[in-house]
Enzyme design. Structure first.
Site, PDB file in Angstrom:
ATOM      1  N   ASN A 127       0.821  -1.204   0.000  1.00 34.11           N
ATOM      2  CA  ASN A 127       0.000   0.000   0.000  1.00 34.11           C
ATOM      3  C   ASN A 127       0.861   1.264   0.000  1.00 34.11           C
ATOM      4  O   ASN A 127       0.999   1.919  -1.034  1.00 34.11           O
ATOM      5  CB  ASN A 127      -0.918  -0.039   1.229  1.00 34.11           C
ATOM      6  CG  ASN A 127      -1.996   1.019   1.169  1.00 34.11           C
ATOM      7  OD1 ASN A 127      -1.889   2.002   0.445  1.00 34.11           O
ATOM      8  ND2 ASN A 127      -3.053   0.838   1.937  1.00 34.11           N
ATOM      9  N   ASP A 128       1.498   1.576   1.119  1.00 37.73           N
ATOM     10  CA  ASP A 128       2.257   2.829   1.190  1.00 37.73           C
ATOM     11  C   ASP A 128       3.388   2.904   0.175  1.00 37.73           C
ATOM     12  O   ASP A 128       3.711   3.983  -0.315  1.00 37.73           O
ATOM     13  CB  ASP A 128       2.854   2.997   2.594  1.00 37.73           C
ATOM     14  CG  ASP A 128       1.761   3.202   3.631  1.00 37.73           C
ATOM     15  OD1 ASP A 128       0.618   3.491   3.231  1.00 37.73           O
ATOM     16  OD2 ASP A 128       2.057   3.068   4.829  1.00 37.73           O
ATOM     17  N   ILE A 129       3.985   1.748  -0.154  1.00 38.04           N
ATOM     18  CA  ILE A 129       5.147   1.764  -1.042  1.00 38.04           C
ATOM     19  C   ILE A 129       4.774   2.010  -2.499  1.00 38.04           C
ATOM     20  O   ILE A 129       5.636   2.162  -3.347  1.00 38.04           O
ATOM     21  CB  ILE A 129       5.960   0.449  -0.938  1.00 38.04           C
ATOM     22  CG1 ILE A 129       5.098  -0.749  -1.308  1.00 38.04           C
ATOM     23  CG2 ILE A 129       6.543   0.289   0.451  1.00 38.04           C
ATOM     24  CD1 ILE A 129       5.888  -2.043  -1.406  1.00 38.04           C
ATOM     25  N   VAL A 130       3.455   2.058  -2.797  1.00 38.71           N
ATOM     26  CA  VAL A 130       3.010   2.395  -4.156  1.00 38.71           C
ATOM     27  C   VAL A 130       2.095   3.610  -4.116  1.00 38.71           C
ATOM     28  O   VAL A 130       1.259   3.801  -4.986  1.00 38.71           O
ATOM     29  CB  VAL A 130       2.273   1.212  -4.825  1.00 38.71           C
ATOM     30  CG1 VAL A 130       3.249   0.108  -5.174  1.00 38.71           C
ATOM     31  CG2 VAL A 130       1.156   0.674  -3.944  1.00 38.71           C
ATOM     32  N   SER A 172      -1.426   2.007   7.881  1.00 34.66           N
ATOM     33  CA  SER A 172      -0.953   3.340   8.232  1.00 34.66           C
ATOM     34  C   SER A 172      -2.084   4.361   8.251  1.00 34.66           C
ATOM     35  O   SER A 172      -1.908   5.470   8.739  1.00 34.66           O
ATOM     36  CB  SER A 172       0.110   3.788   7.235  1.00 34.66           C
ATOM     37  OG  SER A 172      -0.452   3.844   5.955  1.00 34.66           O
TER      38      SER A 172
END
Lengths: 102, 463
Positions: free
Chosen positions: B391-394, B432
């Site tokens: 999620n956060d890394i994209v 997050s």
């Protein structure tokens, strides 16, 4: 004047940090997990301290309080040594290019 | 009994073998050989320590018995542990190194003669300082790793535990450790020694509870580093060069990994350690549009036509145990002659290199598993990007929204691909709590459901 042995050890310590720095930067990111497990295994070389403590007991009193702490530390470090190296080996076995197949 | 000089030479050889063990990890081809160097180094170190003590009384038999017991437990764990459980295994192993350091320090405090450090109540000053540092760092490593273990294992919630005055309390306890060491040196009182150890255990707990699940890669690397420093302090106390060298190697290794992980999240080390999330300076950008769902047949149609595919796995893939299905999908797509690769973000998962290990276990050849920097420029020429459980890394907000909590974090620019499929459990914002505009993009389709089940449905439709 003689140099204090502590200064020698400090020199070794600092030079080793530098060696560690350059060696670890060259580790490929895909092997960061095996890096953690193998550093874990080698830091268990603390077992040499545990062995000294455990062997300090006399024949009549093998398990004095001090050597008992040594014995427990031996078990803890041994779990790590065997566990760390073997799990690293198990992981590294999986990092193989497929041969023959595309 | 062998002379101190001879054992020092053997310890030097061990130290070199350990360096070669780490050096081997620069490529998968040399890594297995490296591990054998490490094992050889360890065997030499243990044999030499027996010979240098030279006490072959009944104690030796017990030492060997205990060594075997520990070894058997370790070997059993190493063979049984599933690869998805690697993060908690590593945390658990760190705790053991920490506790061993504490116990060696206690043994030395109770019987300083055996270690050549002076007499009870009259331990050499330098040794006492080294001993207390070894005990304190070891204790922090132990209790901190236990908390990390409990969080990773899911026994304790992965959410940050914070309370007011937390940092102040940590500061006071940190100062207390130094004060106690000072008074221990002055008085050599047993009570101060035990209090020092107790407070260090407490500090370890307090240090790790405020740190959330997604920051775990940093925490584990940091604890890895601490276990090295604890070993080095013990080495100073024992006057053992091998322990000093090894401790320094492990300490700097862990520190470098923490640095790499922090950089990959664009956070500084201090803010991670203080816990919670990075500070968001203003309202987050409103996300416009809606999430469009897609079913397996729709994904299959596009995949069958695509030439190049990039898969971006994350912690969700590990949770769903979907790596085998992913591997099978890749095998099928590659059999069709498609260019299929993986893009790995440095902080994907809960441990540095976590995704690489899972994919290797699922028999994905490592030469198609790319690092972020190697593949990020290729997305515009990619037909399909498949996001599985990340999620956060994209999250494009990291680049577009200066108010986003993750602003500035390097991300995988998968939205530049022609089609993006996101395999995700449901519509939530995930761990997050950060809204992800990727899910609302025109070329993004949401493939809802458990990753493993979704992929298995998809697999049946790929010819």
């Amino acid at each position: 004047m003689e140099i204090d042995p502590f200064i020698f050890r400090l020199s070794i310590f600092i030079l080793s940090i530098f060696i560690g720095y350059y060696v670890v930067w060259s580790v490929t990111p895909s092997l960061h997990t095996p890096l953690m497990s193998v550093t874990n295994a080698i830091s268990s070389v603390i077992i040499v301290g545990a062995i000294i403590a455990a062997l300090a007991g006399s024949s009549e009193n093998v398990f004095s309080i001090s050597s008992t702490f040594g014995f427990i530390a031996i078990i803890l470090a041994a779990v790590n040594i065997f566990g760390g190296f073997l799990v690293t080996q198990r992981m590294l076995q999986m990092y193989k290019k497929k041969k023959g197949k595309k | 009994m062998i002379s101190a000089n001879l054992s020092a030479v053997f310890y030097l050889i061990s130290g070199i073998l350990f360096i070669l063990a780490l050096r081997g990890l620069s490529s998968p081809d040399t890594s297995r050989q490296g591990n054998y160097f490490g094992i050889a180094g360890m065997i030499i170190a243990i044999v030499v320590s027996f010979l240098s003590v030279g006490n072959f009384s009944t104690s030796l038999i017990y030492v060997i018995i205990f060594l075997m017991i520990g070894g058997a437990i370790g070997a059993f764990i190493a063979f049984k542990i599933p690869m998805t459980a690697m993060p908690e295994l590593v945390a658990g192993f760190h705790s053991l190194v920490g506790l061993a350091a504490v116990f060696v320090a206690i043994a030395a405090y109770l019987n300083p003669e055996a270690f050549n450090l002076g007499n009870i109540g009259d331990i050499k000053l330098a040794s006492l300082i080294e001993m207390s540092i070894g005990a304190a760092v070891g204790a922090i490593t132990f209790s901190g790793s236990i908390i990390a273990f409990l969080k990773l294992r899911g026994i304790m919630s992965g959410f940050p535990v914070t309370f007011s005055g937390q940092h102040f309390l940590n500061l006071i306890l940190g100062i207390a450790i130094f004060v106690l060491i000072f008074y221990l040196c002055k008085t050599q009182s047993d009570n101060i020694f035990w209090t020092l150890i107790a407070i260090s255990f407490l500090v370890g707990v307090l240090l790790i509870i405020p740190i959330g699940g997604a920051d775990m890669p940093v925490v584990i690397s940091m604890l890895n580093s601490y276990s090295g420093w604890a070993a080095a302090a013990t080495g100073f106390m024992l006057g053992n060069d091998l322990l000093i060298v090894t401790g320094a190697l492990v300490g700097s290794s862990g520190a470098i990994l923490s640095y790499i992980m922090c950089k990959a999240m664009n956070r500084n080390f201090v803010s991670v350690i203080l816990g919670g999330f990075g500070g968001s300076q203003g309202p987050q950008m409103k996300v416009e549009g809606e999430q469009i769902a897609i079913e397996a047949d729709g994904v299959a149609t596009i995949l069958n036509e695509a030439d190049s595919v990039v898969i971006i796995p994350g912690y969700g893939m590990a949770v769903a145990q979907a790596q085998q299905s992913v591997s099978e999908l890749v095998r099928k797509l590659r059999a069709q002659g498609k260019n299929v690769r993986f893009a790995i973000h440095p902080v994907a998962g809960r441990l540095p290199g976590h995704m690489n290990v899972l994919l290797a276990e699922a028999r994905v050849p490592y030469d198609i598993v790319m690092e972020m920097d190697e593949i990020n420029d290729d997305f515009p020429e990619t037909d399909v990007a498949i996001v599985i459980g990340s999620n956060d890394i994209v999250n494009p907000a990291a680049q577009d929204d200066p108010n986003s909590p993750i602003a500035g974090m390097p991300v995988l620019e998968c939205w530049k691909a022609k089609h993006v499929f996101v395999s995700k459990r449901g519509q939530g914002t995930g761990y997050s709590g950060i809204e992800n505009p990727l899910f609302f993009k025109e070329n993004t389709r949401m493939f809802y459901g458990d990753a493993k089940e979704s992929l298995n449905k998809l697999l049946a439709l790929i010819n």
